[in-house]
Write a protein that holds these residues in place. Structure first.
Motif, mmCIF file in Angstrom:
data_model
loop_
_atom_site.group_PDB
_atom_site.id
_atom_site.type_symbol
_atom_site.label_atom_id
_atom_site.label_comp_id
_atom_site.label_asym_id
_atom_site.label_seq_id
_atom_site.Cartn_x
_atom_site.Cartn_y
_atom_site.Cartn_z
ATOM 1 N N ASP A 1 -11.878 -9.706 1.497
ATOM 2 C CA ASP A 1 -10.712 -9.936 2.355
ATOM 3 C C ASP A 1 -9.988 -8.630 2.710
ATOM 4 N N THR A 2 -10.662 -7.476 2.597
ATOM 5 C CA THR A 2 -10.067 -6.208 3.036
ATOM 6 C C THR A 2 -10.952 -5.618 4.135
ATOM 7 N N PHE A 3 -10.528 -4.459 4.706
ATOM 8 C CA PHE A 3 -11.301 -3.780 5.747
ATOM 9 C C PHE A 3 -12.791 -3.732 5.404
ATOM 10 N N LEU B 1 -6.405 -14.381 4.089
ATOM 11 C CA LEU B 1 -7.239 -15.576 3.911
ATOM 12 C C LEU B 1 -6.539 -16.589 3.024
ATOM 13 N N GLU B 2 -5.878 -16.057 2.000
ATOM 14 C CA GLU B 2 -5.145 -16.894 1.054
ATOM 15 C C GLU B 2 -4.058 -17.686 1.800
ATOM 16 N N GLN C 1 -6.933 -4.700 -6.213
ATOM 17 C CA GLN C 1 -6.613 -6.042 -5.718
ATOM 18 C C GLN C 1 -7.703 -7.048 -6.065
ATOM 19 N N ARG D 1 5.633 -2.487 -7.118
ATOM 20 C CA ARG D 1 5.165 -3.788 -6.621
ATOM 21 C C ARG D 1 5.413 -4.884 -7.648
ATOM 22 N N LEU E 1 -2.303 -4.459 7.811
ATOM 23 C CA LEU E 1 -3.273 -3.580 8.454
ATOM 24 C C LEU E 1 -4.696 -4.018 8.122
ATOM 25 N N SER E 2 -5.003 -4.153 6.840
ATOM 26 C CA SER E 2 -6.383 -4.450 6.448
ATOM 27 C C SER E 2 -6.677 -5.950 6.445
ATOM 28 N N ASP F 1 0.827 -1.213 0.000
ATOM 29 C CA ASP F 1 0.000 0.000 0.000
ATOM 30 C C ASP F 1 0.863 1.265 0.000
ATOM 31 N N ARG G 1 7.888 -8.222 -7.261
ATOM 32 C CA ARG G 1 7.402 -9.577 -7.465
ATOM 33 C C ARG G 1 8.310 -10.351 -8.430
ATOM 34 N N GLN H 1 -5.916 -7.899 3.975
ATOM 35 C CA GLN H 1 -6.029 -8.356 2.593
ATOM 36 C C GLN H 1 -4.958 -9.419 2.317
ATOM 37 N N GLY H 2 -5.334 -10.507 1.658
ATOM 38 C CA GLY H 2 -4.378 -11.560 1.320
ATOM 39 C C GLY H 2 -4.194 -12.608 2.417
ATOM 40 N N LYS I 1 5.027 -19.458 -4.139
ATOM 41 C CA LYS I 1 3.711 -18.854 -4.346
ATOM 42 C C LYS I 1 3.761 -17.491 -3.661
ATOM 43 N N ILE I 2 3.511 -16.445 -4.421
ATOM 44 C CA ILE I 2 3.581 -15.107 -3.839
ATOM 45 C C ILE I 2 2.185 -14.655 -3.430
ATOM 46 N N ILE I 3 2.075 -14.167 -2.195
ATOM 47 C CA ILE I 3 0.802 -13.606 -1.725
ATOM 48 C C ILE I 3 1.039 -12.151 -1.351
ATOM 49 N N TYR J 1 -7.067 -16.642 -9.143
ATOM 50 C CA TYR J 1 -5.812 -16.237 -8.476
ATOM 51 C C TYR J 1 -4.842 -15.665 -9.510
#
Ligand SMILES: Nc1nc2c(ncn2[C@@H]2O[C@H](COP(=O)(O)OP(=O)(O)OP(=O)(O)O)[C@@H](O)[C@H]2O)c(=O)[nH]1
Ligand SMILES: Nc1ncnc2c1ncn2[C@@H]1O[C@H](COP(=O)(O)OP(=O)(O)OP(=O)(O)O)[C@@H](O)[C@H]1O
Ligand SMILES: [Mg+2]
Ligand SMILES: [Mg+2]
Ligand SMILES: [Zn+2]
Ligand SMILES: [Zn+2]
Lengths: 233, 258
Positions: B55-57, A175-176, B50, A147, A169-170, A140, A151, A172-173, A162-164, B71
């Motif tokens: 899966d975000t705020f 869960l993966e 994204q 970015r 903070l949020s 972010d 990668r 995001q990612g 495997k890149i996640i 994916y």
């Protein structure tokens, strides 16, 4: 027991990401125990305990934290078993760029901060190149182009990773990553080996021992409870 | 071919369901995103960048052509459907302009000749010229911004374009917007600038992190937007004069105010 070893430079977001992952595992009725290995100081245990996770701290002091983590894997697994956990999750400060604490059957997760610059993946060594999953945090804070270059640099060092892309903070990612943890295999200590042999130091690990089981270790060894011994002739 | 992007609503900063539950943006449309500072504009377009899957705020979910992206769709920049100009004003990468653009072109599978084109385009948007050998980190805010715009337009050329505050660095915003939005794309523009906001087809109004409502630009607003552009041209003209050390003696307000 399934074992996840999370390594990464200080402040890269390991704890922030893990807290989101653990919450998601708990929602799916899995249980986990966490061990934080650091060198001199950490307050990560507070963050894990706050969400109700049994947490143990190990400080390696003057020993390489990776050597220290490997030597104590057996005790950590025993402890997680006593807690009836499905997963043992080890967060380790990857300060030693020569070592990588991953064993063959654990899930090896490297957490790396995208703001550290696109040359960092080339510098950090085996804890990136031998990881199964590379979690890139703090995307972010940089441009999309940076970015994408970051990668590509990771793939130069570890083409099979495997890149996640995750945000500590949020969430995001995260869960993966939780999904990958759920899919990881069982480890049995007896046959477990390191992926990458550790370099020179003062114990049998330093001369190339890769077996994890405690009975194979000689030299100056420090236990997770602080007790230090010399094993050998 | 990407014909449509859908945003399925989630939750605002207080954990309340956001009032707008679904937004469909079709190919060729330009959407604005407006709202006070901190209202969640950047977060909304980050969700789209994204291709968030709850899966975000905000717990929003993004669909492309009515389907969940895979994916691979979400991660591989060679397949990447989204080009984003973020709000960041500076580069952190420790390399030269030329090295950076060459690497980025490689990531996106673009031709090497793009590097020169990007620098040329960036230099039409900013004052002091950017050179291939410059270190990225020494570029000024405006120069960095111009380079980001040109990089997104040429190297990241994608069917979905997300633009966060193009007006914030003193570069030529109308030219920059034109260069970025192209034809037949899905475009979202975050802006505090009323002229840019009225140039869009619809605008999403943000508050407390949630999508509050969607306003369709009226024909009257479109007319007003043209009037406002004249004022803007005047101001830009004055800005250039002031920048070049000229003395301002007179301004032509006739026909601008009614
Ligand atoms: N902007 C941003 N900040 C992040 C992100 N992930 C983590 N942080 C912040 O980075 C700082 C360090 O995060 P930690 O999770 O403590 O890092 P760590 O790797 O566990 O650090 P140590 O255990 O001390 O080695 C915290 O202030 C986090 O809030 C991210 O994706 N974006
Ligand atoms: N739906 C949400 N739920 C929880 N937090 C949110 C939500 N939306 C935004 N936030 C948080 O609010 C803060 C401000 O959001 P953001 O940066 O998107 O605002 P902005 O409208 O772009 O502001 P500015 O005009 O200053 O750029 C961020 O820290 C973001 O994480
Ligand atoms: Mg930590
Ligand atoms: Mg913003
Ligand atoms: Zn070491
Ligand atoms: Zn050793």
């Amino acid at each position: 027991m399934r074992m996840v070893i999370v390594a990464g430079t200080p402040g890269s977001g390991k704890t922030a990401v893990l807290v989101h992952v653990l919450k998601s595992l708990m929602r799916d009725n899995f249980t986990a125990s966490v061990v934080k290995i650091d060198c001199l100081y950490t307050d990560d245990d507070k963050k894990f305990k706050k969400i109700g996770i049994p947490t143990l701290i190990g400080l390696s002091m003057d020993m390489c934290p990776d050597h220290y983590a490997i030597y104590n894997i057996e005790d950590m697994i025993d402890w997680a078993r006593q807690n009836n956990s499905d997963f043992l999750i080890i967060e380790t400060a990857g300060l030693c760029h020569r070592c990588a604490p991953y064993t063959k059957n654990c899930l090896g997760v490297c957490v790396i901060d995208a703001t550290s610059g696109p040359n960092t993946p080339l510098k950090v060594g085996p804890f990136l190149s031998t990881a199964d999953i590379v979690v890139v945090t703090k995307g972010d804070m940089i441009s999309q182009a940076e970015r994408e270059i970051f990668r590509e640099r990771i793939f130069e060092v570890n083409p099979n990773a495997k890149i996640i892309e995750a945000n500590g903070l949020s969430g995001q990612g995260c869960l993966e990553l939780a999904d990958e943890i759920v899919k990881s295999p069982e480890v049995s200590l007896e046959s477990e080996k390191l992926r990458h042999s550790a370099p020179l130091a003062v114990c049998t690990l330093c001369v190339g021992e890769t077996r994890v089981n405690k009975k194979y270790h000689r030299g100056i060894l420090r236990r997770i409870d602080g007790f230090q011994t010399y094993q050998g002739e | 071919m990407i014909k449509k992007v859908t945003i399925l609503g989630g939750y605002d900063k207080f954990g309340e369901k956001e009032p707008v539950r679904r937004v469909d943006i079709k190919r060729g449309e330009i959407f604005g995103v407006v709202g006070p500072t901190g209202s969640g504009k950047s977060s909304l377009i980050a969700d789209i960048e994204q291709l968030a899957q709850r899966d975000t705020f905000s717990k929003r979910k993004i669909l492309v052509n009515d389907k969940e992206p895979t994916y691979e769709d979400r991660t591989n920049p060679r397949k990447k459907m989204v080009a984003q100009l973020s709000q960041n004003m500076n580069f952190l990468a420790d390399m030269t302009v030329g090295e950076f653009l060459t690497l980025h072109a490689k990531c996106r599978g673009a031709h090497k000749s793009c590097v020169e084109k990007v620098i040329k385009l960036a230099n039409t948007l900013t004052g002091e010229p950017i050179k291939e050998g410059h270190d990225l980190t020494i570029l000024s805010g405006g120069q960095s911004r111009a380079l980001m715009v040109a990089d997104v337009a040429i190297i990241s050329d994608s069917p979905i374009v997300l633009i966060d505050e193009i007006e914030n660095a003193g570069i030529r915003k109308h030219e920059a917007l034109e260069v970025l939005s192209g034809h037949g794309k899905i475009v979202m523009v975050v802006t505090h600038d009323p002229i840019l906001a009225l140039m869009t087809d619809k605008r999403i109004v943000m508050k407390n992190g949630g999508m509050q409502k969607i306003v369709t630009t009226t024909p009257h607003e479109k007319e007003l937007s043209e009037e406002l552009s004249k004022i803007d041209d005047l101001l830009l003209n004055l800005r250039d004069k002031v920048r070049h050390g000229e003395i301002i003696e007179d301004i032509q307000l006739k026909g601008l105010t009614s």
